[in-house]
Design a protein around this motif. Structure first.
Motif, PDB file in Angstrom:
ATOM      1  N   PRO A 196       0.735  -1.375  -0.130  1.00 37.58           N
ATOM      2  CA  PRO A 196      -0.221  -0.133  -0.036  1.00 37.58           C
ATOM      3  C   PRO A 196       0.785   1.209   0.122  1.00 37.58           C
ATOM      4  CG  PRO A 196      -0.848  -1.986   1.824  1.00 37.58           C
ATOM      5  CD  PRO A 196       0.687  -2.165   1.228  1.00 37.58           C
ATOM      6  N   VAL A 197       1.845   1.311   0.742  1.00 36.63           N
ATOM      7  CA  VAL A 197       2.518   2.587   0.913  1.00 36.63           C
ATOM      8  C   VAL A 197       3.128   2.904  -0.563  1.00 36.63           C
ATOM      9  CG1 VAL A 197       5.137   4.297   1.491  1.00 36.63           C
ATOM     10  CG2 VAL A 197       3.222   1.915   3.230  1.00 36.63           C
ATOM     11  N   ARG A 198       4.061   1.447  -1.500  1.00 35.62           N
ATOM     12  CA  ARG A 198       4.640   1.630  -2.588  1.00 35.62           C
ATOM     13  C   ARG A 198       3.479   2.587  -3.982  1.00 35.62           C
ATOM     14  NH1 ARG A 198       6.792  -3.994  -3.734  1.00 35.62           N
ATOM     15  NH2 ARG A 198       8.582  -3.856  -2.449  1.00 35.62           N
ATOM     16  N   GLU A 199       1.972   1.911  -3.753  1.00 34.69           N
ATOM     17  CA  GLU A 199       0.626   2.157  -4.291  1.00 34.69           C
ATOM     18  C   GLU A 199       0.005   3.552  -3.856  1.00 34.69           C
ATOM     19  OE1 GLU A 199      -2.534  -0.518  -3.309  1.00 34.69           O
ATOM     20  OE2 GLU A 199      -1.809  -2.226  -4.244  1.00 34.69           O
ATOM     21  N   CYS A 200       0.956   4.529  -2.858  1.00 32.53           N
ATOM     22  CA  CYS A 200       0.890   5.526  -3.053  1.00 32.53           C
ATOM     23  C   CYS A 200       2.684   6.514  -3.140  1.00 32.53           C
ATOM     24  CB  CYS A 200       1.429   5.914  -1.109  1.00 32.53           C
ATOM     25  SG  CYS A 200      -0.840   5.851  -0.155  1.00 32.53           S
ATOM     26  N   GLY A 201       3.389   6.024  -3.831  1.00 33.83           N
ATOM     27  CA  GLY A 201       3.980   6.493  -5.088  1.00 33.83           C
ATOM     28  C   GLY A 201       5.772   6.533  -4.105  1.00 33.83           C
ATOM     29  N   ALA A 202       4.967   6.255  -2.646  1.00 41.00           N
ATOM     30  CA  ALA A 202       6.714   5.678  -1.890  1.00 41.00           C
ATOM     31  C   ALA A 202       7.765   4.876  -2.181  1.00 41.00           C
ATOM     32  CB  ALA A 202       6.670   6.186  -0.993  1.00 41.00           C
ATOM     33  N   THR A 203       9.182   4.882  -2.893  1.00 39.98           N
ATOM     34  CA  THR A 203       9.550   4.249  -2.520  1.00 39.98           C
ATOM     35  C   THR A 203       9.739   2.965  -1.230  1.00 39.98           C
ATOM     36  OG1 THR A 203      11.510   4.610  -4.254  1.00 39.98           O
ATOM     37  CG2 THR A 203      12.129   2.621  -3.174  1.00 39.98           C
ATOM     38  N   ALA A 204       9.237   1.376  -1.163  1.00 43.72           N
ATOM     39  CA  ALA A 204       8.443   0.993   0.124  1.00 43.72           C
ATOM     40  C   ALA A 204       9.324  -0.593  -0.458  1.00 43.72           C
ATOM     41  CB  ALA A 204       7.304   1.156   0.228  1.00 43.72           C
ATOM     42  N   LEU A 205      10.564  -0.892   0.640  1.00 44.95           N
ATOM     43  CA  LEU A 205      11.411  -2.087   0.426  1.00 44.95           C
ATOM     44  C   LEU A 205      11.393  -3.086   1.345  1.00 44.95           C
ATOM     45  CD1 LEU A 205      14.986  -0.646  -0.585  1.00 44.95           C
ATOM     46  CD2 LEU A 205      12.585  -1.540  -2.140  1.00 44.95           C
ATOM     47  N   LEU A 206      11.096  -4.384   1.330  1.00 44.52           N
ATOM     48  CA  LEU A 206      11.119  -5.594   2.206  1.00 44.52           C
ATOM     49  C   LEU A 206      11.932  -5.616   2.433  1.00 44.52           C
ATOM     50  CD1 LEU A 206       8.869  -7.277   3.178  1.00 44.52           C
ATOM     51  CD2 LEU A 206       8.699  -8.677   1.126  1.00 44.52           C
TER      52      LEU A 206
END
Length: 186
Positions: free
Chosen positions: A160-170
């Motif tokens: 969901p954070v990726r879908e908001c436009g941020a870079t989100a890594l696992l």
């Protein structure tokens, strides 16, 4: 920043474009981290179950009288200090109760490095949106979604954070440890 503007959806792989192109550029103004199993390892699953008084078997490990413990991941403290030294905002989005988590962060001497940590039971993307609003209110600094870097160990929080436009890594998949992440920033 309104919720609609914050959650501008980008392509499914766009959050990792800068990652795949050879590292994480210091275009990020805000770095947000999860706690449990990302910044630290917890014997009981949730840090809020580890209560004072604490002992310190090592500088990066606290233990409660009941024998529950929390251990900082190697490189976490130095990465936070590095990012703050670079003038970046460092914060947390963690699903934990505020007061006991704050006590742990203070015991590790990490709390003062953080900007508006969100230690609550809200979705991570909402916590990040609130952090951005509070930074803007205090410092008059605008932060766009593409200027946010987020690290978490749960795919359900990352997507969901990726879908908001941020870079989100696992954590554990996209990046293995904090030393690797710091090396990518240099």
């Amino acid at each position: 920043v309104s919720p609609r503007k914050f959650c501008t959806i980008r392509g499914p792989n766009s959050a990792l474009e800068s990652w795949d192109s050879g590292g994480i550029p210091m275009k990020y103004k805000l770095f947000v981290f999860d706690l449990d199993e990302t910044v630290w390892t917890v014997s009981e699953g949730l840090c809020t179950l580890v209560r004072p008084p604490f002992s310190f078997p090592t500088p990066d490990r606290i233990q409660s009288a009941e024998g529950f413990w929390i251990e900082l991941k190697p490189g976490a403290r130095s990465l936070f200090e590095f990012l703050k030294g670079q003038g970046r905002y460092v914060s947390l989005a963690s699903r934990n109760d505020f007061k006991p988590t704050q006590e742990i962060l203070e015991a590790f001497k990490l709390f003062d490095l953080l900007d508006f940590p969100k230690l609550c039971w809200r979705p991570k993307e909402e916590s990040i949106q609130q952090i951005i609003k509070e930074i803007h209110k205090r410092d008059k600094v605008s932060i766009r979604p593409d200027e946010v870097f987020f690290l978490d160990d749960w795919p359900e929080n990352v997507q969901p954070v990726r879908e908001c436009g941020a870079t989100a890594l696992l954590f554990g998949q996209d990046v293995q440890d904090f030393d690797e992440l710091r090396a990518m920033l240099l």
